[in-house]
Design a protein around this motif. Sequence first.
Motif: not given
Length: 662
Positions: A211-216
């Motif tokens: 997961w990073v910056s709202g994206v998984s």
Amino acid sequence: GSYLSANEAIIGALTISLGTFSTTGYDFTLISDANGTARIAPITGDFSGNITMQRYLGSGPSSWRFLSTPVQGATINDWQDDFVTSGFPGSLYPGFNFVSIYTYDETVSGIADNGYNVPSTSSDPIDPGKGYWCYIGPTPLTVDVTGPPAKFSQTFSVSYTSSGGPSEDGYVMIGNPYPSAIDWSSANWTKSKINDAIYIWNPVLQQYASWVSGVSTNGGSNIIASSQSFWIQTNGSVPSLACDENVKVATDKSFIRPSGSPAFSASGTLKLNMHGNNFVDETILMFGNGATNGYDSDSDARKLFSSNLSVPGIASLDSTQKDMSVNSLPEVNSSLHIPVKTLVGVAGTYTIERDSLSVMPDGFCIVLEDLATGIQTNMNNLTTYTFFISDTTSAPRFLLHISAPHETKSISASCNNYQDGKAIAVAKGDGPWNYKWVDVSNTLKITNASFLPDTLANLAAGDYSVYISGVTGICGSFFEKVTITEPVPVYAAFTLNKDTVYAGTLDSLLLENTSSGAISYTWNFGDGSPVEISALPSPHHYMLPGSYTVSQIASNMPCSDTLHRKITVLPANLVGMSKNEKAFALKIYPNPGRGEFFVSLDHSHFGEVQLEILTITGQTIYQAVLNSDTTQIKLHEQARGIYFYRLKQGSELLGQGKFINE
């Protein structure tokens, strides 16, 4: 405060807003089962005593799980009554070669795989904030620990050891320290030299979730369940990480499971899935302002491939040729060529597909090229590509070609009803390109195999269309509409207060500007006086008699329109004459005429009437007495132009008028 007087268990949440809640002397259990997990909400009062924190692990294969503890003073022995341990002193099966619990030490030099440590004994403490890699099964089962809950501010032990390179150094396994789910994206974390991405092993998928910056990918999330540990990565010397009670959230997050649609934040997102052996892996590419082609600590997630040989892996590569699970890239303005790596532990047939959660703007051309076979596949839609791959393949097998949407530009017609507009099409990507221009019903131009933008010229205002296609045709034909506009029309218009004035007097010519579409005006009165540049000219006085042309030029550059109006200037000695020929039933015809005219007068109303004809300068050229109703006048020898007549009865002026001799 409040306190227990008997053993209690709760579901839902315990909220301590003020005062101290005490469990001393009694068992206080936070229930966790298939329906949810109890928690302690952010504490603004205080807590004393112990809790028993349960962690329900749902059905799935016997596999590795990332565990942590939310209580102080627990040891590995507290876990051994819930699941089997092996491979270290004090474990249930110390003689087994298989070690079932690991911790991780970032300070061990070399690649990221170095640094896993085996417990020295089952009496080793398990500390809040630290992560543990545990092999657990069969499931479902419930793990519990008892002790004082971690509360208030928590500081984590993090480090950065430069030895293996930026993609290998800085990995730290930390644990959720609280008896509650927490939010990694909360503003109540204090992070220094910490990348934004987190990684958790997903036992159901046998993949690392990121997961990073709202994206998984693979079910990752910013919500970390209680008793869950996860990977982070530091990126510089002397990093630090801390949090407080306000990172807690009410979300009842299951212990790592596939999540729903990611909250894409970029202008374009492309998600690719790789299927094979009943497993799937994911990689995501995001495009947006602020990202780079290298590693971005706030929007990129590195790729951690599965340790299960049956599970395929897919990753894109950044500009440093490092594997990425989430790869944030700049906006696509021309074309990109991104290596894509596919790794398998078992040779066989696998499939790559574009995921339905991909969100790419219209007009992109996305092509997946198999470097081994040369096959190119259009990935603009939910396309799949099936291929055979060996288990020895380690280099990137594919290139992902992404071309920006084609652009169109227009140059408006310079003036209303002009045909000098232009439509321009700029194809993006790797040409050559074919262009086809059409209007509503006709093909206007075709250009084939061009590497340059294409222009359609000499256009009137209206709608035009261009079809752009690559010579290979792999992405099909893209349709773009171009509208040619034109400025509002400019119309010159003005009115005069009179068409006859007298020279050398105070008699003024007044003009009213009634033009439209103009922003500047030029006035010329035709008598050699200076032109006026204004919306409304001043009253004008003529000094000499004659016939003049008043002109207006109305402009809105580069467009203009001109209007001319005739004006007659009489000598000053004609001041006082008035037009009353209708009152006296007088007619001169034809008007205009060519040298021969007839004067008609209802003679029954008058006695003897004198007729006098004058030039525009006031010179008398004809005199006669009208004794009948119709009198013929011959002016063949007179110059062409405007003439005036006067009617007198004795010394009384009865009326006047004018006529034209052609």
